[in-house]
Each structure stands twice: as structure tokens, then as C-alpha cells.
Write a protein that holds these residues in place. Sequence first.
Motif, PDB file in Angstrom:
ATOM      1  N   ASP A  53       0.831  -1.208   0.000  1.00  0.00           N
ATOM      2  CA  ASP A  53       0.000   0.000   0.000  1.00  0.00           C
ATOM      3  C   ASP A  53       0.863   1.254   0.000  1.00  0.00           C
ATOM      4  N   GLU A  57       0.960   4.113  -2.992  1.00  0.00           N
ATOM      5  CA  GLU A  57       0.724   5.527  -2.712  1.00  0.00           C
ATOM      6  C   GLU A  57       1.838   6.394  -3.307  1.00  0.00           C
ATOM      7  N   GLU A 328      -8.889  -1.770   3.803  1.00  0.00           N
ATOM      8  CA  GLU A 328      -8.359  -1.877   2.444  1.00  0.00           C
ATOM      9  C   GLU A 328      -7.036  -1.145   2.293  1.00  0.00           C
ATOM     10  N   THR A 329      -6.877  -0.025   2.999  1.00  0.00           N
ATOM     11  CA  THR A 329      -5.642   0.747   2.962  1.00  0.00           C
ATOM     12  C   THR A 329      -5.056   0.841   4.363  1.00  0.00           C
TER      13      THR A 329
END
Length: 358
Positions: A53, A57, A328-329
Motif C-alpha cells: 500500500d 501511494e 483496504e488501505t
Amino acid sequence: MSPLPRPRRSSAAAAVMVAATGALVLAGCAGPGASGSSADEPQIVATTTQVGDFTRELVGDEVAVTQLLSPGQSAHGFDPSAAQLLALSDADALVVNGAGLESWLDDAIAASGFDGVLVDASTGIELFGTDDHDHGDHADEAEDSGDGHEHEHEGESEAAHDDHAHGEGNPHIWTDPELAEHMVENIAHGLAEVPGVDTAAVEANETAYLEQLHALDDWIGENVDRVPVADRLLVTNHDAFTYFVDAYDITFVGSIIPSFDDNAEPSAAEIDELVAKIRDTGVQAVFSEASISPKAAETIGAESGAKVYSGPDALYGDSLGAVGTDGETYVGSQVHNARLILESWGVEPSPLPAVLAG
């Protein structure tokens, strides 16, 4: 910090040759949100859901990130597939959590022949062992970071480092958002060394994401500070939240699995001891984790009288959640965890800051 072990040869090397016949399955290895790759763009592989993640990003939608671990999957007992080893063999960069979390990594690197840029997100972060200190006593030892709550990992004294250096280090560094900021900075620095990566885009994305992580840290700290220190008690499935409880002056009463390896099993005596601690301290909640069976937590909750948080109310510890879940993040997982823990203490969290509410 525990350095990554030197790769050693293993019989897993044969898996790369097997993988060559099944390269089409690699599309299934890409992490959530990854775009299709082209021959001209760098090939980036990340190990865990958290560093996957963080990496997405930073690189945005222009570069595909192949994530080895799936949502809900723990790194402790992971065994990469032949297709994943092939992805690693072709990678220009490998982003790892480090800190000894990926115990299988040396074999995977040796088997795949990976020779790209290795980015260790744990670089420069001091690790706690399982019994370095009593979490309930650390408040007097911590230095005030100036943001309303305390962090003692960054810039520790040499004596503190020596105290923390013995034994096996706890690798769950991402549970403290301030340490997650350092992980992101390490990853951004490493990606700058990868040919084909748009460093200007990475720098811009890094600035924006660090702003979110700093706001997250402040939001959690401000809300935890509303709870008297004596009432900040936490029981979890396993010892994955050491850095989180240390950051926010929380007393870690105990874990159902008395280890930071979620593959371990508690003995009957250890379960009885934890039940006694829960009763003695007045703990009101026992938290299961999304990637671990809640059965043991439910047993301890039934014996102690504490409320069990499981299912959609379980914490995200070793792994982030599937697409569409709160976890999810990384940011979503931390907000989810903090809200539930605060709720267990009788606190309604304040609204999220604008930078996180979008």
C-alpha cells in the motif's frame, strides 16, 4: 534493526523453472489498485500488504506493483508460489518490511535470482523485543515528541538501543503511524534509485501521503489523550501492537497468542493466566484480528466476561483487509483500529481531519 539475512541456496530454486511455464498467472499477483504493466515501466514487487500500500501511494497509478501477500494473509508463514518467484526474478525493485518479518525472503531471493534494488522499509528504526519493558511503565521513559503524545523509537539513546537490541526484534513497526512515516520515507528514497521511476512524482506523492500519516498520528493521539492513562488497557490476539501501545501510552495487558508470530499456539496455562489478568485489571474488551481465527478470543471472552471484538470489528494487525473493507488501505485500517479501541474505552472519536476524510 535486524539486518536482512544473506540469501542461501535452497531446493526452491527449481520453482523458478516451473514458473516459466506459467507466466500468464502473474496477472493475479498484482496488488489491489495496480495498473497493467508495460515493457517500458519498472517492475516493482512488494512483500506485505502494508508496504504494498505504501509503495502504491508513492508511485501512483502509472506503475504496477506486484504484491506477494494477499489481504488477510500473514507474512510469518508465507511461502511464495512459483509464479511469484518468477515475478521477483524479473523485478527491478523489491520493497520489504524488513525487521526480520519476512523470514522466507532469503530463500526467495536466492531461488529467483533477483538482482534489482532491495528497499528495506525498516532501515533506521529501532526494534523492541518481546520482553524489553513493561508497556505500562514506558510513559516516564518516553521523550515528548511535541505532538501531544509520546514516541520513543526515533532518536533513542545508545543505552536505550542496547536495551532493545537483545533477543528477536518485533517486526510490526507499521502499527505506530510515526514509524509508518519513516517506512514511507525509506521506500521513497529506495524507489529513487530504480531506473524508470518518475522521482518527481514519487516526491510529490510522498509529501501528500506523509501529510495524511501525520494527521492520522495526531488524530489518534488527541483521542487517546481523552482517556485516563489507567483506563487505556488492551488485549489482542497476538503481540502485534507493541509499537502502537508504546506510541500512545497504552497498557498492553496481554495477548491470546503470547508471541508476535501469529502461528504460535497458547497453552492452557497461558490462557488461564490471561483470563486472570483480564479479571484483575478490569479489561472490558478482547480484540481478535482479521487475519486470525477468533475462536481463542471468544473462549477467553466467555471465561473472563470481556466483550469480544471479532468479524467486521476485528483489528487489522498483520495484514490489511480486502477491497471494500475498512482495512483496504493502511490509513483506513488504522482509523478502524483506533475507533474500535476508543469505543471499548467508552470514547466517541472526534471527526477525522479533512486530509483523511476525503
